[in-house]
Design a protein around this motif. Structure first.
Motif, short mmCIF file in Angstrom:
data_model
loop_
_atom_site.label_atom_id
_atom_site.label_comp_id
_atom_site.label_asym_id
_atom_site.label_seq_id
_atom_site.Cartn_x
_atom_site.Cartn_y
_atom_site.Cartn_z
N CYS A 87 -7.41 8.00 1.00
CA CYS A 87 -6.65 7.03 1.79
C CYS A 87 -7.38 6.69 3.08
O CYS A 87 -7.37 5.55 3.53
CB CYS A 87 -5.26 7.58 2.10
SG CYS A 87 -4.18 7.78 0.67
N CYS A 121 -4.62 12.37 2.81
CA CYS A 121 -5.45 12.12 1.64
C CYS A 121 -6.81 11.55 2.07
O CYS A 121 -6.86 10.50 2.72
CB CYS A 121 -4.75 11.14 0.71
SG CYS A 121 -5.80 10.46 -0.59
N THR A 179 -2.59 8.81 -4.50
CA THR A 179 -2.81 7.84 -3.43
C THR A 179 -4.31 7.70 -3.19
O THR A 179 -5.08 8.60 -3.53
CB THR A 179 -2.15 8.31 -2.13
OG1 THR A 179 -2.64 9.62 -1.80
CG2 THR A 179 -0.64 8.34 -2.25
N PRO A 180 -4.72 6.56 -2.59
CA PRO A 180 -3.90 5.39 -2.26
C PRO A 180 -3.67 4.53 -3.50
O PRO A 180 -4.46 4.56 -4.44
CB PRO A 180 -4.77 4.65 -1.24
CG PRO A 180 -6.17 4.95 -1.69
CD PRO A 180 -6.12 6.38 -2.18
N ALA A 206 7.90 5.13 -5.11
CA ALA A 206 6.63 5.47 -5.74
C ALA A 206 6.84 6.26 -7.02
O ALA A 206 6.21 5.99 -8.06
CB ALA A 206 5.76 6.25 -4.76
N SER A 209 -6.51 1.29 -7.17
CA SER A 209 -6.27 2.55 -6.49
C SER A 209 -7.59 3.21 -6.10
O SER A 209 -8.67 2.78 -6.51
CB SER A 209 -5.47 3.50 -7.39
OG SER A 209 -6.17 3.76 -8.58
N GLU A 261 0.83 -1.19 0.00
CA GLU A 261 0.00 0.00 0.00
C GLU A 261 0.88 1.26 0.00
O GLU A 261 1.76 1.40 0.84
CB GLU A 261 -0.88 0.01 1.25
CG GLU A 261 -1.63 1.31 1.48
CD GLU A 261 -2.29 1.38 2.84
OE1 GLU A 261 -3.10 2.30 3.05
OE2 GLU A 261 -1.98 0.54 3.71
N PHE A 262 0.63 2.17 -0.94
CA PHE A 262 1.25 3.49 -0.94
C PHE A 262 0.19 4.48 -0.49
O PHE A 262 -0.86 4.59 -1.14
CB PHE A 262 1.75 3.85 -2.34
CG PHE A 262 2.94 3.06 -2.80
CD1 PHE A 262 4.23 3.53 -2.63
CD2 PHE A 262 2.76 1.83 -3.43
CE1 PHE A 262 5.33 2.79 -3.06
CE2 PHE A 262 3.85 1.08 -3.87
CZ PHE A 262 5.14 1.56 -3.68
N SER A 263 0.45 5.19 0.61
CA SER A 263 -0.62 6.00 1.19
C SER A 263 -0.12 7.32 1.76
O SER A 263 1.08 7.52 1.97
CB SER A 263 -1.33 5.18 2.28
OG SER A 263 -2.47 5.83 2.76
N ASP A 264 -1.08 8.22 2.01
CA ASP A 264 -0.84 9.58 2.50
C ASP A 264 -1.85 9.84 3.60
O ASP A 264 -3.06 9.72 3.39
CB ASP A 264 -1.03 10.55 1.32
CG ASP A 264 -1.00 12.01 1.70
OD1 ASP A 264 -1.36 12.35 2.84
OD2 ASP A 264 -0.63 12.84 0.85
#
Length: 256
Positions: A119, A116, A228-229, A220, A239, A110-113
């Motif tokens: 997210c 966000c 994101t995500p 990323a 996504s 998982e690429f997350s903020d």
């Protein structure tokens, strides 16, 4: 297995602009002495503009060549990432936070903020998914704070990393998402206090978080991610604020 990453229109426009600027700099570099002042004469500026008007194909070819080169590099990075994820997942996991099955063949990255909103919504779904499949899926968190648009994304990521050093990453990240509209220094300390973290260590560790977070961000960007995500589960990507049913379908595909 193929993997697809979205290219945004804004990114393409940026690349076009970059190519044009590079060409202008190249032309001016040929025309100016090495020690000349940085000020460009109006006459030279008009000459450059005239050249561009008369030969627009040069710009088009430069942009196309640059785009092809960048896309090829991203495809190579994607392929290498997928290969590592399948053959040597630990090289992808590294020192990132992990939950679920420690030795599963199903790895969900998982690429997350933390700032966000999508997210935060995805996190609710992800929790339900992992509660159901924690014995068969390894979840890996990668930081991708979108700093140009989210002022608190990086400070929140540093706080979560500091909590990770005391074994409380997932609890801390849940609290960040649950209180996303109140992200600030007071909240970071309140969460740490509620989780009974060593506050002195927590404050100190935040100053050492940059290297780990930047490493995730570079990954990323290397993969061509622009938002994101973003998730990768055994080569299948998805996504946004995904639905639980969508994640179940991806898992079914991954286990076939």
């Amino acid at each position: 297995m193929r993997i697809f990453f979205n290219w945004s229109t804004n990114l393409l426009n940026y690349l076009r602009s970059l190519a044009i600027i590079s060409l202008l700099c190249l032309i001016l570099g040929w025309s100016l002495p090495a020690q000349a002042a940085t000020r460009i004469s109006p006459k030279l500026e008009q000459q450059v503009i005239q050249i561009i008007r008369e030969h627009p194909e040069v710009l088009i070819e430069s942009v196309q060549a640059y785009q092809q080169q960048q896309q090829q590099q991203i495809r190579q990075s994607q392929q290498a990432f997928l290969q590592d994820l399948q053959i040597n997942p630990q090289s992808v996991i590294g020192n990132s936070p992990v939950t679920g099955s420690p030795n599963s063949k199903i790895v969900l990255v998982e690429f997350s903020d933390f700032e966000c909103p999508y997210c935060a919504e995805a996190n609710k779904t992800l929790k339900k998914f992992m509660e159901k499949h924690q014995d068969k899926v390894t979840l890996v968190y990668k930081h991708f704070p979108l700093t140009p648009i989210h002022a608190q994304a990086l400070p929140a990521a540093k706080a979560a990393w500091a909590a990770f050093q005391q074994g409380k990453f997932w609890e801390y990240s849940d609290a960040l998402f649950s209180n996303q509209k109140q992200l600030d220094e007071a909240l970071y300390l309140d969460i740490a206090t509620n989780l009974k973290l060593d506050l002195d260590k927590f404050k100190s560790d935040r100053s050492y978080a940059d290297n780990a977070i930047v490493k995730d961000m570079q990954l990323a960007q290397k993969l061509g991610l622009t938002g994101t995500p973003f998730f990768v589960m055994n080569g299948v990507t998805f996504s946004g604020a995904v639905q639980l049913s969508d994640m179940e379908k991806v898992l079914a595909r991954a286990t076939q």
